[in-house]
Design a protein around this motif. Structure first.
Motif, short mmCIF file in Angstrom:
data_model
loop_
_atom_site.label_atom_id
_atom_site.label_comp_id
_atom_site.label_asym_id
_atom_site.label_seq_id
_atom_site.Cartn_x
_atom_site.Cartn_y
_atom_site.Cartn_z
N THR A 35 0.84 -1.19 0.00
CA THR A 35 0.00 0.00 0.00
C THR A 35 0.88 1.24 0.00
N ARG A 36 1.21 1.65 -1.22
CA ARG A 36 2.10 2.79 -1.50
C ARG A 36 2.02 3.06 -2.99
N TRP A 37 2.69 4.10 -3.45
CA TRP A 37 2.82 4.31 -4.88
C TRP A 37 3.78 3.26 -5.42
N SER A 38 3.74 3.00 -6.70
CA SER A 38 4.61 1.99 -7.29
C SER A 38 6.08 2.38 -7.18
N SER A 39 6.34 3.68 -7.13
CA SER A 39 7.71 4.19 -7.03
C SER A 39 7.67 5.66 -6.66
N VAL A 40 8.84 6.21 -6.34
CA VAL A 40 8.93 7.65 -6.08
C VAL A 40 8.54 8.42 -7.33
N ASP A 41 8.95 7.93 -8.49
CA ASP A 41 8.57 8.61 -9.75
C ASP A 41 7.06 8.59 -9.94
N GLY A 42 6.42 7.47 -9.59
CA GLY A 42 4.96 7.39 -9.67
C GLY A 42 4.29 8.40 -8.75
N LEU A 43 4.81 8.54 -7.53
CA LEU A 43 4.29 9.52 -6.59
C LEU A 43 4.47 10.93 -7.15
N ARG A 44 5.67 11.22 -7.63
CA ARG A 44 5.95 12.56 -8.19
C ARG A 44 5.05 12.89 -9.38
N SER A 45 4.65 11.87 -10.13
CA SER A 45 3.81 12.10 -11.31
C SER A 45 2.37 12.43 -10.93
N GLN A 46 1.96 12.11 -9.69
CA GLN A 46 0.58 12.34 -9.28
C GLN A 46 0.40 13.39 -8.20
N VAL A 47 1.41 13.60 -7.36
CA VAL A 47 1.28 14.49 -6.22
C VAL A 47 2.07 15.77 -6.47
N ARG A 48 1.38 16.90 -6.38
CA ARG A 48 2.04 18.19 -6.55
C ARG A 48 2.85 18.50 -5.29
N GLU A 49 4.03 19.05 -5.47
CA GLU A 49 4.86 19.42 -4.32
C GLU A 49 4.12 20.45 -3.47
N GLY A 50 4.22 20.28 -2.17
CA GLY A 50 3.54 21.16 -1.23
C GLY A 50 3.06 20.35 -0.04
N ALA A 51 2.32 21.00 0.82
CA ALA A 51 1.82 20.34 2.02
C ALA A 51 0.81 19.25 1.66
N VAL A 52 0.82 18.19 2.46
CA VAL A 52 -0.05 17.04 2.29
C VAL A 52 -0.69 16.77 3.66
N ILE A 53 -1.95 16.33 3.65
CA ILE A 53 -2.63 16.00 4.89
C ILE A 53 -2.73 14.47 4.97
N LEU A 54 -2.36 13.94 6.13
CA LEU A 54 -2.34 12.49 6.34
C LEU A 54 -3.22 12.16 7.54
N LYS A 55 -4.04 11.11 7.43
CA LYS A 55 -4.94 10.68 8.51
C LYS A 55 -4.79 9.19 8.72
N SER A 56 -4.61 8.77 9.97
CA SER A 56 -4.57 7.34 10.26
C SER A 56 -5.95 6.75 10.00
N LEU A 57 -5.98 5.60 9.33
CA LEU A 57 -7.23 4.97 8.93
C LEU A 57 -7.41 3.59 9.55
N MET A 58 -6.35 2.77 9.48
CA MET A 58 -6.42 1.39 9.97
C MET A 58 -5.09 1.01 10.60
N ARG A 59 -5.13 0.01 11.49
CA ARG A 59 -3.90 -0.51 12.07
C ARG A 59 -3.81 -2.00 11.77
N GLU A 60 -2.60 -2.45 11.45
CA GLU A 60 -2.36 -3.87 11.25
C GLU A 60 -1.62 -4.39 12.46
N GLU A 61 -2.22 -5.36 13.12
CA GLU A 61 -1.61 -5.94 14.33
C GLU A 61 -1.27 -7.40 14.09
#
Length: 129
Positions: A35-61
């Motif tokens: 559960t991540r982008w396929s690569s850093v290049d993939g992330l860069r191709s979709q996410v504009r540089e700048g602030a990002v908001i992150l929210k915890s959703l689930m925990r794996e135990e």
């Protein structure tokens, strides 16, 4: 994986930098998490540089110990429309704990929970009648 509720002690909403998101991506790649982008290049191709908001959703135990957190990431997309995007990424527990929270105020927390709920279900521009 179990869902994290806004009343859980590991509920978090954090504003992170683009560089922090890149570091999280690299950590997820290094751990072999899917559960991540396929690569850093993939992330860069979709996410504009700048602030990002992150929210915890689930925990794996495993064995009563949290192995990873699945988080929602709300970001500005790189497309020309100026739209936002939402995706999921896995984080190590220590990484999530190290991030600066923006949800400490109960009213702010409720508003952020609502914002993420709307985002996950889709947001459309509506013409007023």
């Amino acid at each position: 994986m179990s869902v994290i509720h806004s009343t859980d002690p590991d509920f978090r909403v954090c504003q992170i930098s683009f560089d922090t998101l890149l570091a999280i991506q690299l950590e997820a790649e290094g751990r072999g998490w899917a559960t991540r982008w396929s690569s850093v290049d993939g992330l860069r191709s979709q996410v504009r540089e700048g602030a990002v908001i992150l929210k915890s959703l689930m925990r794996e135990e495993r064995g009563g110990v949290v192995r990873a957190y699945r988080c929602l990431v709300l970001f500005s997309a790189t497309d020309e429309r100026g739209a936002g995007g939402i995706a999921t990424i896995d984080l190590a527990p220590a990484t999530l704990k190290s991030l600066d929270r923006i949800d400490r105020d109960p009213d702010v927390r409720r508003a952020l929970v609502r914002m993420f709920s709307l985002s996950m279900n889709g947001i459309s521009m509506v013409s007023k009648k």
